[in-house]
Design a protein around this motif. Structure first.
Motif, PDB file in Angstrom:
ATOM      1  N   MET A  59      -9.464  12.048   0.688  1.00  0.00           N
ATOM      2  CA  MET A  59     -10.489  11.072   0.326  1.00  0.00           C
ATOM      3  C   MET A  59     -10.782  10.163   1.518  1.00  0.00           C
ATOM      4  SD  MET A  59     -10.432   8.238  -2.778  1.00  0.00           S
ATOM      5  CE  MET A  59     -10.228   9.476  -4.050  1.00  0.00           C
ATOM      6  N   LYS A  60     -12.051   9.960   1.835  1.00  0.00           N
ATOM      7  CA  LYS A  60     -12.436   9.094   2.932  1.00  0.00           C
ATOM      8  C   LYS A  60     -12.086   7.646   2.614  1.00  0.00           C
ATOM      9  CE  LYS A  60     -16.315  12.033   4.381  1.00  0.00           C
ATOM     10  NZ  LYS A  60     -17.790  12.094   4.583  1.00  0.00           N
ATOM     11  N   ALA A  61     -11.994   6.820   3.697  1.00  0.00           N
ATOM     12  CA  ALA A  61     -11.599   5.418   3.517  1.00  0.00           C
ATOM     13  C   ALA A  61     -12.535   4.689   2.569  1.00  0.00           C
ATOM     14  CB  ALA A  61     -11.559   4.714   4.878  1.00  0.00           C
ATOM     15  N   GLU A  62     -13.851   4.892   2.740  1.00  0.00           N
ATOM     16  CA  GLU A  62     -14.809   4.202   1.881  1.00  0.00           C
ATOM     17  C   GLU A  62     -14.659   4.638   0.434  1.00  0.00           C
ATOM     18  OE1 GLU A  62     -19.601   3.207   1.709  1.00  0.00           O
ATOM     19  OE2 GLU A  62     -18.845   4.742   3.079  1.00  0.00           O
ATOM     20  N   VAL A 101      -8.224  -6.606  -0.513  1.00  0.00           N
ATOM     21  CA  VAL A 101      -7.270  -6.495   0.591  1.00  0.00           C
ATOM     22  C   VAL A 101      -7.139  -5.042   1.013  1.00  0.00           C
ATOM     23  CG1 VAL A 101      -4.861  -6.805   1.273  1.00  0.00           C
ATOM     24  CG2 VAL A 101      -6.006  -8.569  -0.096  1.00  0.00           C
ATOM     25  N   ALA A 102      -6.976  -4.158   0.033  1.00  0.00           N
ATOM     26  CA  ALA A 102      -6.837  -2.733   0.334  1.00  0.00           C
ATOM     27  C   ALA A 102      -8.090  -2.173   1.000  1.00  0.00           C
ATOM     28  CB  ALA A 102      -6.539  -1.956  -0.950  1.00  0.00           C
ATOM     29  N   ALA A 103      -9.272  -2.699   0.649  1.00  0.00           N
ATOM     30  CA  ALA A 103     -10.516  -2.230   1.269  1.00  0.00           C
ATOM     31  C   ALA A 103     -10.539  -2.559   2.758  1.00  0.00           C
ATOM     32  CB  ALA A 103     -11.718  -2.863   0.568  1.00  0.00           C
ATOM     33  N   TRP A 104     -10.127  -3.764   3.106  1.00  0.00           N
ATOM     34  CA  TRP A 104     -10.066  -4.119   4.531  1.00  0.00           C
ATOM     35  C   TRP A 104      -9.058  -3.238   5.277  1.00  0.00           C
ATOM     36  CZ3 TRP A 104     -13.767  -6.622   6.747  1.00  0.00           C
ATOM     37  CH2 TRP A 104     -14.468  -7.643   6.095  1.00  0.00           C
ATOM     38  N   VAL A 105      -7.901  -3.009   4.662  1.00  0.00           N
ATOM     39  CA  VAL A 105      -6.869  -2.192   5.304  1.00  0.00           C
ATOM     40  C   VAL A 105      -7.366  -0.762   5.509  1.00  0.00           C
ATOM     41  CG1 VAL A 105      -4.574  -1.185   4.986  1.00  0.00           C
ATOM     42  CG2 VAL A 105      -4.957  -3.607   4.463  1.00  0.00           C
ATOM     43  N   ASP A 106      -8.023  -0.185   4.492  1.00  0.00           N
ATOM     44  CA  ASP A 106      -8.565   1.165   4.630  1.00  0.00           C
ATOM     45  C   ASP A 106      -9.624   1.251   5.714  1.00  0.00           C
ATOM     46  OD1 ASP A 106      -6.943   2.128   2.670  1.00  0.00           O
ATOM     47  OD2 ASP A 106      -8.499   2.326   1.139  1.00  0.00           O
ATOM     48  N   SER A 107     -10.264   0.121   6.010  1.00  0.00           N
ATOM     49  CA  SER A 107     -11.306   0.089   7.039  1.00  0.00           C
ATOM     50  C   SER A 107     -10.743  -0.204   8.424  1.00  0.00           C
ATOM     51  CB  SER A 107     -12.362  -0.970   6.668  1.00  0.00           C
ATOM     52  OG  SER A 107     -12.947  -0.676   5.407  1.00  0.00           O
ATOM     53  N   GLY A 108      -9.424  -0.217   8.538  1.00  0.00           N
ATOM     54  CA  GLY A 108      -8.784  -0.354   9.843  1.00  0.00           C
ATOM     55  C   GLY A 108      -8.402  -1.765  10.238  1.00  0.00           C
ATOM     56  N   SER A 115      -0.711  -7.396   5.662  1.00  0.00           N
ATOM     57  CA  SER A 115      -0.944  -5.999   5.280  1.00  0.00           C
ATOM     58  C   SER A 115      -1.467  -5.276   6.513  1.00  0.00           C
ATOM     59  CB  SER A 115      -1.964  -5.911   4.142  1.00  0.00           C
ATOM     60  OG  SER A 115      -1.546  -6.646   3.018  1.00  0.00           O
ATOM     61  N   ARG A 116      -0.773  -4.240   6.965  1.00  0.00           N
ATOM     62  CA  ARG A 116      -1.130  -3.545   8.204  1.00  0.00           C
ATOM     63  C   ARG A 116      -1.817  -2.209   7.899  1.00  0.00           C
ATOM     64  NH1 ARG A 116       2.691  -4.840  12.963  1.00  0.00           N
ATOM     65  NH2 ARG A 116       3.989  -6.578  12.239  1.00  0.00           N
ATOM     66  N   PRO A 117      -2.846  -1.875   8.661  1.00  0.00           N
ATOM     67  CA  PRO A 117      -3.499  -0.575   8.466  1.00  0.00           C
ATOM     68  C   PRO A 117      -2.620   0.559   8.986  1.00  0.00           C
ATOM     69  CG  PRO A 117      -4.426  -1.671  10.368  1.00  0.00           C
ATOM     70  CD  PRO A 117      -3.458  -2.649   9.752  1.00  0.00           C
ATOM     71  N   GLU A 118      -2.737   1.708   8.350  1.00  0.00           N
ATOM     72  CA  GLU A 118      -2.007   2.875   8.819  1.00  0.00           C
ATOM     73  C   GLU A 118      -2.823   3.607   9.875  1.00  0.00           C
ATOM     74  OE1 GLU A 118      -1.722   4.604   4.895  1.00  0.00           O
ATOM     75  OE2 GLU A 118       0.425   4.123   4.803  1.00  0.00           O
ATOM     76  N   ARG A 119      -2.133   4.294  10.770  1.00  0.00           N
ATOM     77  CA  ARG A 119      -2.760   5.120  11.795  1.00  0.00           C
ATOM     78  C   ARG A 119      -3.683   4.311  12.722  1.00  0.00           C
ATOM     79  NH1 ARG A 119      -2.829   8.007   7.150  1.00  0.00           N
ATOM     80  NH2 ARG A 119      -4.990   7.437   6.706  1.00  0.00           N
ATOM     81  N   ARG A 124     -11.933   5.692  -0.946  1.00  0.00           N
ATOM     82  CA  ARG A 124     -10.670   5.157  -1.470  1.00  0.00           C
ATOM     83  C   ARG A 124     -10.842   3.722  -1.948  1.00  0.00           C
ATOM     84  NH1 ARG A 124      -5.657   7.067  -0.459  1.00  0.00           N
ATOM     85  NH2 ARG A 124      -4.856   4.993   0.031  1.00  0.00           N
ATOM     86  N   TRP A 125     -11.417   2.872  -1.098  1.00  0.00           N
ATOM     87  CA  TRP A 125     -11.470   1.467  -1.516  1.00  0.00           C
ATOM     88  C   TRP A 125     -12.454   1.263  -2.667  1.00  0.00           C
ATOM     89  CZ3 TRP A 125     -15.833  -1.392  -1.569  1.00  0.00           C
ATOM     90  CH2 TRP A 125     -16.817  -1.214  -0.607  1.00  0.00           C
ATOM     91  N   GLN A 126     -13.543   2.036  -2.680  1.00  0.00           N
ATOM     92  CA  GLN A 126     -14.472   1.913  -3.800  1.00  0.00           C
ATOM     93  C   GLN A 126     -13.840   2.419  -5.097  1.00  0.00           C
ATOM     94  OE1 GLN A 126     -18.314   3.555  -2.937  1.00  0.00           O
ATOM     95  NE2 GLN A 126     -18.670   2.224  -1.179  1.00  0.00           N
ATOM     96  N   ALA A 127     -12.997   3.434  -4.999  1.00  0.00           N
ATOM     97  CA  ALA A 127     -12.315   3.949  -6.186  1.00  0.00           C
ATOM     98  C   ALA A 127     -11.400   2.891  -6.801  1.00  0.00           C
ATOM     99  CB  ALA A 127     -11.508   5.197  -5.833  1.00  0.00           C
ATOM    100  N   ARG A 128     -10.833   2.023  -5.978  1.00  0.00           N
ATOM    101  CA  ARG A 128      -9.968   0.961  -6.512  1.00  0.00           C
ATOM    102  C   ARG A 128     -10.775  -0.043  -7.329  1.00  0.00           C
ATOM    103  NH1 ARG A 128      -8.106   1.039  -1.115  1.00  0.00           N
ATOM    104  NH2 ARG A 128      -6.239   2.328  -0.869  1.00  0.00           N
ATOM    105  N   PHE A 129     -11.960  -0.391  -6.846  1.00  0.00           N
ATOM    106  CA  PHE A 129     -12.805  -1.312  -7.598  1.00  0.00           C
ATOM    107  C   PHE A 129     -13.281  -0.678  -8.908  1.00  0.00           C
ATOM    108  CE2 PHE A 129     -13.157  -3.411  -3.481  1.00  0.00           C
ATOM    109  CZ  PHE A 129     -13.203  -4.754  -3.830  1.00  0.00           C
ATOM    110  N   ARG A 130     -13.581   0.618  -8.853  1.00  0.00           N
ATOM    111  CA  ARG A 130     -14.200   1.287  -9.999  1.00  0.00           C
ATOM    112  C   ARG A 130     -13.201   1.812 -11.017  1.00  0.00           C
ATOM    113  NH1 ARG A 130     -18.194   3.941  -5.740  1.00  0.00           N
ATOM    114  NH2 ARG A 130     -19.969   2.517  -5.952  1.00  0.00           N
ATOM    115  N   ALA A 131     -11.944   1.903 -10.638  1.00  0.00           N
ATOM    116  CA  ALA A 131     -10.951   2.411 -11.580  1.00  0.00           C
ATOM    117  C   ALA A 131     -10.853   1.474 -12.784  1.00  0.00           C
ATOM    118  CB  ALA A 131      -9.591   2.519 -10.896  1.00  0.00           C
ATOM    119  N   PRO A 132     -10.774   2.016 -13.999  1.00  0.00           N
ATOM    120  CA  PRO A 132     -10.664   1.159 -15.188  1.00  0.00           C
ATOM    121  C   PRO A 132      -9.370   0.353 -15.161  1.00  0.00           C
ATOM    122  CG  PRO A 132     -10.267   3.453 -15.758  1.00  0.00           C
ATOM    123  CD  PRO A 132     -10.751   3.445 -14.349  1.00  0.00           C
ATOM    124  N   ARG A 133      -9.501  -0.915 -15.543  1.00  0.00           N
ATOM    125  CA  ARG A 133      -8.351  -1.814 -15.598  1.00  0.00           C
ATOM    126  C   ARG A 133      -8.389  -2.595 -16.896  1.00  0.00           C
ATOM    127  NH1 ARG A 133      -7.647  -5.062 -10.024  1.00  0.00           N
ATOM    128  NH2 ARG A 133      -5.877  -5.817 -11.234  1.00  0.00           N
TER     129      ARG A 133
END
Length: 617
Positions: free
Chosen positions: A1-4, A412-419, A374-378, A6-15
């Protein structure tokens, strides 16, 4: 899954939030969920498993409650006319602290309505519209309702078949704390002494006469929480600050008897009753994590309740003695669990996980500062870094929203996924580190918080965590205010800024905002703009507009008067007058909108702006 993705999926996932149940019908519960694309109220019959969506509103619904008998579901519906009255607190089956439910453009001015548990027509409460300041429900169908307007603060009692009557009124901030199960006593948190950050609690009868008052004096708040959930039990659970932090006590307002609960744990404490009134559920918060404990009132024994490492957003004991809680961590998405180890409720697909947090401690001008990284991976350090500033008002309410913590945050996770690395600072003014830390900025708001942020910034740069040439400052509401102030007072420190729904001019905001926000302004700055104009000016970003150098994105709404649009427009004109220009993203809903897709759009606009701004730096 691409970074964008991934982070959009977190917002859209049912909670879902922690379901709260009727005390006398525990198989009936309500919760908030976003399966429809906006946060709405749902009814859940736990015995049959049947779930029903109660509200369906253009911009979602923020607050709901269920009465103790399980007959009625209550929710607040606003109109299109003014602004919201926000206070921190937790929803329960019998009361909801002030806050706002949104409809239309989400102005927060309206009335409570109720609907039968299994469905039927809505019944709006027959009182004048206002900003919501609490709701408490009794087993006989009575409702104690707090509202505010330009005429002040009012608590009304509505009984079935009778016209609502006023039981409390004052010009200074007040809100319903709770009502006894039998409806005979109402607890009111108030600031008649002029300090909304350190309230007193008064218990009144149904006719408005005073039973008792608990007030610990200047700088020591006393906050009423809940009456014991037992018919005829007068005891009220209260949080006090007698030893420099919030701690529980049990108070009988009729006899005056007080029992302080002394606990040998560090950090901040909140509490709730067990169903039989014989024990307290202790929610202990320290350094951005929480744990649960049971305190037995008879013997004083304290028993830990097993829960994973992370943050418990809400918790409540069930009648059988188990505890249900909503849990998450920075790396693990939210879930509703039980102390017996079971998952209580699953909304559907699980959003992608994120990275764990790193705790840091930095010596600052007012003492040691706790911050979260929170540190970005790679991505190699030093990282492009976002200092993400918290939206909650400093010192107001003292709930989990008053500090940055180890909970799962899609932004927070969206920023991390974006590097980007993300650093969040529990600067002075934050809850969770004692009363003195929380109250340190009074009279000089903004500058004290930013001195702590600057100390953490310097630390992160020196240790090559943050790239000094790629530093973004971002925040919403109070965090947006601090962002604007920092760009004007620390212009060489930041590469770009993103301010959503900010306060840009405190005096102008005071003219337009709701009465409860005015009360907080007076408490923070020591008076109104007419009384201390120099403090309002010194803490206002518009005063320093001529010093702004970094690219700036302002996210603002024409109808959002919690951070009123008029004062934002004045700031934009001040920038233009000094030859500076900000990018502007305008919205129709509020800054913390329950509408999922609008949150995704704002997040995308923020990331795109930051990437372009750093590319030009």
């Amino acid at each position: 899954m691409k970074a964008e993705e991934r982070w959009q999926a977190r917002f859209r996932a049912p909670r879902v939030t922690l379901p709260t149940w009727a005390r006398q019908a525990p198989h009936r519960a309500v919760y908030r969920g976003n399966a429809s694309g906006a946060w709405e109220i749902y009814a859940w019959d736990r015995s049959s498993g049947q779930i029903r969506q109660v509200t369906d509103r253009a911009h979602g619904t923020r607050y709901g409650a269920i009465d103790p008998a399980g007959r009625w579901i209550w929710w607040f519906g606003d109109t299109d006319c003014d602004t919201d009255c926000h206070t921190d607190g937790h929803n329960t089956d019998r009361h909801t602290h002030g806050g706002t439910a949104r409809d239309g453009r989400g102005d927060g001015y309206g009335v409570w309505s109720r609907q039968p548990f299994h469905g039927g027509p809505d019944e709006p409460l027959a009182i004048p519209p206002g900003h919501p300041c609490g709701l408490a429900l009794a087993s006989d169908g009575a409702a104690a309702v707090g509202r505010s307007s330009r005429d002040g603060f009012e608590i009304l009692l509505a009984r079935p078949g009778s016209e609502p009557v006023t039981v409390y009124r004052h010009d200074e901030y007040a809100a319903v704390a709770d009502m006894s199960l039998d409806g005979s006593l109402i607890a009111v948190n108030h600031s008649e002494h002029g300090d909304a950050l350190h309230p007193a609690v008064r218990v009144v009868r149904a006719d408005g006469s005073t039973v008792a008052e608990l007030n610990d004096g200047p700088g020591r708040g006393v906050t009423g929480c809940r009456f014991a959930p037992v018919p005829g039990d007068r005891r009220l659970l209260v949080l006090h600050e007698r030893r420099g932090r919030r701690e529980p006590l049990v108070w009988d307002p009729v006899t005056g008897e007080q029992r302080e609960i002394w606990l040998r744990v560090r950090g901040e404490i909140s509490a709730d009753w067990y169903d039989d009134g014989r024990a307290l559920l202790i929610i202990h918060s320290q350094r951005g994590r929480t744990e649960l404990l049971r305190y037995d009132l008879a013997g004083g024994g304290l028993t830990p309740i097993q829960s994973p490492h992370g943050v418990i957003e809400a918790a409540a004991p069930r009648p059988d003695g188990t505890v249900e809680y909503a849990w998450s961590s920075a790396a693990h998405p939210p879930v509703v669990r039980s102390s017996n180890g079971h998952v209580v409720f699953s909304p559907g697909r699980t959003p992608p996980p994120s990275v764990p947090l790193e705790d840091i401690d930095v010596e600052g001008p007012g003492g040691r500062i706790h911050a979260l990284v929170s540190r970005p991976e790679r991505v190699a350090a030093p990282y492009p870094t976002v200092f993400l500033l918290r939206s909650a008002l400093p010192g107001f309410g003292g709930g989990t929203g008053g500090q940055d913590d180890d909970s799962f945050r899609p932004q927070v996770a969206a920023w991390v996924d974006s590097g980007f690395a993300v650093i969040r600072v529990n600067h002075r003014g934050s809850a969770g580190y004692g009363s003195a830390w929380r109250d340190a900025l009074r009279g000089d708001i903004g500058h004290i918080e930013l001195a702590d942020v600057a100390a953490v910034r310097d630390w992160a740069v020196e240790r090559r965590i943050a790239d000094p040439d790629r530093l973004v400052l971002a925040g919403t509401a109070w965090g947006g205010y601090l962002t604007l102030l920092a760009l004007g007072t620390q212009p060489k420190s930041w590469t770009a800024g993103i301010a959503a729904a900010p306060i840009a001019d405190h005096a102008a905001a005071y003219e337009d905002e709701a009465e409860c926000m005015r009360a907080v302004h007076r408490a923070l700055l020591g008076g109104s703009p007419a009384e201390v104009p120099e403090r309002y000016a010194a803490s206002s970003p518009i005063t320093y507009a001529d010093m702004v150098e970094a690219p700036l994105l302002i996210i603002t709404g024409a109808d959002d008067r919690r951070c009123p649009a008029r004062q934002v427009e004045r700031y934009l004109r001040a920038l233009a007058g000094h030859g500076r220009e900000a990018a502007v993203y305008r919205y129709d809903a509020d800054p913390g909108t329950p509408v999922v897709e609008e949150r995704v759009r704002r997040m995308a606009a923020s990331i795109d702006f930051a990437v372009r701004a750093l590319g030009r730096a």
